[in-house]
Write a protein that holds these residues in place. Structure first.
Motif, mmCIF file in Angstrom:
data_model
loop_
_atom_site.group_PDB
_atom_site.id
_atom_site.type_symbol
_atom_site.label_atom_id
_atom_site.label_comp_id
_atom_site.label_asym_id
_atom_site.label_seq_id
_atom_site.Cartn_x
_atom_site.Cartn_y
_atom_site.Cartn_z
ATOM 1 N N GLN A 7 0.849 -1.086 -0.131
ATOM 2 C CA GLN A 7 0.102 0.068 0.125
ATOM 3 C C GLN A 7 0.993 1.263 -0.010
ATOM 4 N N LYS B 138 2.251 1.778 -3.545
ATOM 5 C CA LYS B 138 1.550 2.416 -4.218
ATOM 6 C C LYS B 138 1.043 3.875 -4.146
ATOM 7 N N TYR C 253 -5.198 0.324 -8.281
ATOM 8 C CA TYR C 253 -6.350 0.215 -7.543
ATOM 9 C C TYR C 253 -7.626 0.428 -8.691
ATOM 10 N N PHE D 15 -9.018 3.584 -2.597
ATOM 11 C CA PHE D 15 -8.022 4.241 -2.930
ATOM 12 C C PHE D 15 -7.727 5.594 -1.921
#
Length: 331
Positions: A271, A274, A298, A304
């Motif tokens: 996460q 990203k 996502y 998101f």
């Protein structure tokens, strides 16, 4: 009258050290003057104290001379520890004496505040063991490695626990000074100082300033391979079960080792990678929220937005507005 000691380290200093010392001295001095202008007695006697006659940086480019030696201060109410150089691994030279003195003063009832990497000096006293500590995001991994008993709060700008204060990094030490002024003086004085020095008051988080760089100085080759794989393939759907099998490690053991090495679960690490990519896209491109969302892997807009805000403290649109004025002017 209370006593404020601003420490001048003997070694391991940087330009930031001088900045913190001068900033703290100047703003507390102004707070004293504000009180006197309003018919009150100044609250603090302020002293710069160290163990050497002077401290230098860059071969004498800048020199700072403490007003007194710490040995002459038997009792103080508040101790401020400035930032130090980021190559710190253990206290050197006279800083060892500073550490002993800080611990003694705290046990005698003084409160202690560290600025940015000054937390490394404070942690050396072991007074931070089991307590929360904020530090610059770029120094957090070092603090965790050197002092594993400290509870590092990389998202918090300021921590306040049992008379011990810490703050994030860079020039956010100014926010810590305002926080201390409000606590020791009053809200009116803190607001006055924030207006005089044009410092934003009541900032609470440093999350939006963090640049995520995965901790790789942990010595676990398998986990480092996993990190590299995640960083190179984060746009794709990554199964942690399959990744652990690829690396010939059982899933539970993989998770345990990953957390120990990086401070994040594998999913949290993915996460953060990203979101870091999304942040860079918002800062440097004209892509809209959905384009960036799909680009970093996502498909669920709500998920998101929630993860982005959890990590940065801001929504994707708020972040884009703040860090990409040129792109937002075209909306």
């Amino acid at each position: 009258m209370k006593h404020l000691t601003i420490l001048v380290p003997d070694a391991q200093v940087s330009l930031n050290t001088f900045t913190c010392i001068i900033g703290a001295y100047d703003i507390f001095k102004r707070a004293n003057e504000f009180w006197k202008e309003n018919g009150k007695e100044q609250l603090f006697k302020i002293q710069l104290a160290g163990v050497s006659e002077k401290t230098e940086i860059n071969n004498g480019l800048l020199t700072l001379k403490p007003e007194t030696n710490i040995s002459s201060i038997k009792e103080t109410d508040l101790v401020i520890i400035p930032a130090i150089s980021h190559d710190f691994n253990q206290p050197e030279k006279g800083n060892i004496q500073l550490i002993d003195w800080i611990e003694k003063q705290y046990k005698n009832g003084a409160e202690v505040a560290s600025m940015c990497s000054g937390a490394l000096i404070l942690a050396s006293t072991r007074l931070l063991d089991g307590k929360s500590c904020s530090i610059h995001w770029n120094t957090a991994d070092k603090l965790k490695r050197l002092f594993p008993k400290v509870i590092v709060k990389t998202d918090r700008l300021i921590t306040d626990e049992h008379g011990i204060y810490t703050n994030g990094g860079g020039y956010s030490f100014l926010n810590l000074i305002l926080y201390l002024i409000e606590k020791y003086y009053d809200r009116e004085t803190a607001i006055y100082c924030s207006k005089i020095y044009q410092i934003e008051i009541d900032r609470q988080r440093q999350s939006e300033f963090t640049i995520f760089k995965g901790q790789k100085a942990h010595g676990d080759d398998i986990i480092e391979k996993a990190q590299v794989y995640i960083e190179e393939n984060f746009q794709e759907k990554i199964s942690m079960e399959e990744l652990s099998q690829k690396l010939a490690v059982g899933r539970r053991n993989f998770d345990r080792r990953f957390i120990k090495a990086t401070g994040n679960t594998p999913v949290e690490y993915l996460q953060r990678v990203k979101i870091e990519s999304a942040k860079k896209a918002f800062e440097t491109t004209r892509k809209n929220i959905n384009e960036v969302m799909f680009e970093v892997g996502y498909a669920d807009e709500k998920a998101f937005r929630e993860i982005f805000k959890k990590i940065t403290g801001m929504s994707p649109l708020e972040y884009k507005k703040k860090y990409n004025k040129k792109a937002m002017s075209e909306y």
